[in-house]
Design an enzyme around this catalytic site. Structure first.
Site, PDB file in Angstrom:
ATOM      1  N   HIS A 180      -2.234  -2.243  -9.720  1.00  0.00           N
ATOM      2  CA  HIS A 180      -3.301  -1.540  -8.849  1.00  0.00           C
ATOM      3  C   HIS A 180      -4.573  -2.569  -8.719  1.00  0.00           C
ATOM      4  O   HIS A 180      -4.823  -3.143  -9.736  1.00  0.00           O
ATOM      5  CB  HIS A 180      -3.674  -0.375  -9.229  1.00  0.00           C
ATOM      6  CG  HIS A 180      -4.314   0.635  -8.029  1.00  0.00           C
ATOM      7  ND1 HIS A 180      -5.843   0.373  -8.041  1.00  0.00           N
ATOM      8  CD2 HIS A 180      -3.666   1.266  -7.337  1.00  0.00           C
ATOM      9  CE1 HIS A 180      -5.899   1.275  -6.886  1.00  0.00           C
ATOM     10  NE2 HIS A 180      -4.704   1.656  -6.538  1.00  0.00           N
ATOM     11  N   ASP A 204       2.746   5.736  -6.818  1.00  0.00           N
ATOM     12  CA  ASP A 204       4.013   5.650  -5.997  1.00  0.00           C
ATOM     13  C   ASP A 204       5.193   5.320  -7.030  1.00  0.00           C
ATOM     14  O   ASP A 204       6.409   5.376  -6.343  1.00  0.00           O
ATOM     15  CB  ASP A 204       3.924   4.248  -5.087  1.00  0.00           C
ATOM     16  CG  ASP A 204       2.851   4.442  -3.926  1.00  0.00           C
ATOM     17  OD1 ASP A 204       2.725   5.673  -3.295  1.00  0.00           O
ATOM     18  OD2 ASP A 204       2.236   3.418  -3.607  1.00  0.00           O
ATOM     19  N   HIS A 225       0.905  -1.087   0.090  1.00  0.00           N
ATOM     20  CA  HIS A 225       0.196   0.025   0.193  1.00  0.00           C
ATOM     21  C   HIS A 225       0.986   1.204   0.089  1.00  0.00           C
ATOM     22  O   HIS A 225       1.779   1.341  -0.925  1.00  0.00           O
ATOM     23  CB  HIS A 225      -0.836  -0.308   1.393  1.00  0.00           C
ATOM     24  CG  HIS A 225      -1.996   0.810   1.270  1.00  0.00           C
ATOM     25  ND1 HIS A 225      -2.376   1.428   0.130  1.00  0.00           N
ATOM     26  CD2 HIS A 225      -3.018   1.115   2.337  1.00  0.00           C
ATOM     27  CE1 HIS A 225      -3.609   2.216   0.641  1.00  0.00           C
ATOM     28  NE2 HIS A 225      -3.879   2.251   1.763  1.00  0.00           N
TER      29      HIS A 225
END
Ligand code: CMC
Length: 427
Positions: free
Chosen positions: A305, A361, A266
């Site tokens: 994702h 990210d 995460h």
């Protein structure tokens, strides 16, 4: 055609008609499907909630196939270009953009609460200098739960609003406490006259001389906070709701959410990406890493994702923001590795067939590093932005008459009933 689903239970031959509403059936409607009167009824089995809606929400909309993200109906691209983090937080929590008066009040309400209780600074100081900033950060929110006992009155709206101001304001200050402790430097008091990101940068980076954040970096950090502000029912937000569903106070719920965010799958992925890019080091080493990923030996951090099966729209904006930041700071040498890694992965059938694209990210860490943040602070930066979404989702939960304490079912497949055997009789 009726909005219903007809189910035939081949175990009994019985037929059931279940209503469909908003593209879903009610899982509890399945309970009527039984083979015997004392049977608990049919359940759904959905580890990791791959296809289960746990709430109805008005906050964030994602279309994962088409790379769409909207907060309260506003496209993320427009918010990133034209809004600020504080304004976006207001939008998420209250549902509408603030008027001029509301925006001024909101800034004042947050600014007045930037200082955290002395005990939080004492707690931070009790950690080893090399303690991970996320560990210190999540502990501080547990401490704030004890320091603000009034926050238990979650049914009282003015009390809830006060906690939302305190939490949004505390997030950067708590983060700064951890950073200053880790770097062995004295704490810098917050300055409410600065912008939200400007004050944060000043608390972190003020040295012997006064510090003025570069406007491009200040704006870039604000954009990153906007991009991270909410993402509907992700792991940490579900944790915020799950913990909050027991009617605990929002500090305790947020400590849980921060803990969930900490994990490498995460929010911890941004730190993981930087460590991975550093390990790769040069473009020539990329094929070897891709082979390890394809062999299942490691994951490509910052890729893939649960919801986006196309390019994460946040990653696109971050890539553009990176250019602006690098124009000020000079380029990050790892950028070439990241760009080549993306290109090679997106030409490879392993990633194409699984629809794995860069996520939020992948590029954010390169910006954070260029701005002077150590890798261990990256997930804390994510947490500061996500505070807005956690609070908005918590507010929605508390006001949702359909919500009860979160309590999933299970399919038990352990031992059948058996009698206890005394220690001396066990072989
Ligand atoms: N590298 C290599 N293979 C991957 C990756 C990856 N990053 N992500 C998914 N896969 C493969 C996975 O091995 C599986 O292949 P197969 O069908 O052959 O078994 C397939 O793609 C589906 O993966 P999954 O694990 O079932 O997908 P998921 O929806 O459960 O996981 C994820 C989503 C984000 C946890 C995962 O993509 C991942 O681990 N990514 C790397 C960590 C990361 O970047 N996390 C940040 C997510 S975005 C921001 C946030 O939420 O905080």
């Amino acid at each position: 055609m009726p909005d219903t689903l007809t189910i035939t239970d081949n175990r009994t031959g019985k037929r059931y008609e279940l209503p469909i509403s908003e593209g879903a059936i009610r899982a509890t409607d399945l309970r009527q499907i039984k083979v015997a009167p004392d049977d608990g009824g049919l359940m759904t089995y959905d580890p990791a909630f791959m296809n289960t809606a746990a709430c109805r929400s008005r906050i964030t909309f994602i279309d994962g196939d088409n790379g769409v993200l909207e907060y309260r109906g506003y496209p993320i691209e427009q918010l990133a270009e034209r809004s600020t983090f504080l304004e976006t937080a207001y939008l998420l929590i209250f549902g509408e953009l603030p008027t001029v008066t509301q925006a001024a009040e909101w800034k004042q309400q947050i600014g007045a609460r930037l200082a955290v209780p002395e005990a939080v600074r004492g707690l931070t100081a009790s950690f080893a200098r090399d303690a991970h900033p996320m560990g210190m950060y999540l502990s501080a929110f547990g401490a704030l739960s004890a320091l603000y006992p009034d926050s238990k009155r979650i049914a009282d709206e003015p009390t809830r609003r006060l906690q939302q101001h305190r939490l949004l304001a505390a997030a950067p200050t708590v983060a700064a406490c951890g950073y200053r402790h880790g770097t062995g430097r004295p704490f810098i008091e917050p300055d409410p006259s600065l912008s939200f990101p400007g004050n944060f940068l000043a608390m972190l980076f003020t040295g012997d001389r006064p510090y003025t954040p570069h406007p491009v970096l200040e704006r870039a950090l604000d954009v990153l906070f906007v991009l991270h502000a909410d993402h509907e029912q992700n792991c940490s937000t579900s944790t915020m709701r799950g913990v909050g569903s027991s009617h605990t106070d929002p500090y305790a719920a947020m400590a849980g959410a921060v803990a969930a965010l900490y994990g490498p799958l995460h929010g911890g992925a941004n730190e993981g990406v930087l460590r991975m890019l550093t390990e790769i080091g040069s473009v020539s080493a990329i094929p070897g890493i891709i082979e390890q990923v394809k062999a299942g030996k490691r994951r490509l951090m910052g890729f893939g994702h649960r919801v986006y099966k196309s390019y994460d729209p946040r990653a696109l904006i971050i890539k553009q923001t990176a250019d602006q930041v690098f124009a000020v700071t000079g380029t990050n040498p790892l950028l070439d590795v990241a760009l080549a890694l993306e290109r090679i992965a997106l030409e490879d059938d392993y990633f194409v067939s699984r629809r794995l694209y860069p996520n939020v990210d992948f590029y954010s860490g390169l910006i954070y590093q260029a701005m002077g943040f150590p890798a261990s602070m990256f997930t804390v930066l994510f947490a500061i932005g996500r505070t807005a979404g956690w609070l908005a989702q918590w507010e929605e939960l508390v006001n949702d008459a359909e919500q009860k304490i979160a309590r999933p079912r299970q399919i038990y497949f352990g031992s059948a009933r058996r009698d206890f055997v005394p220690l001396e009789q066990r072989g």
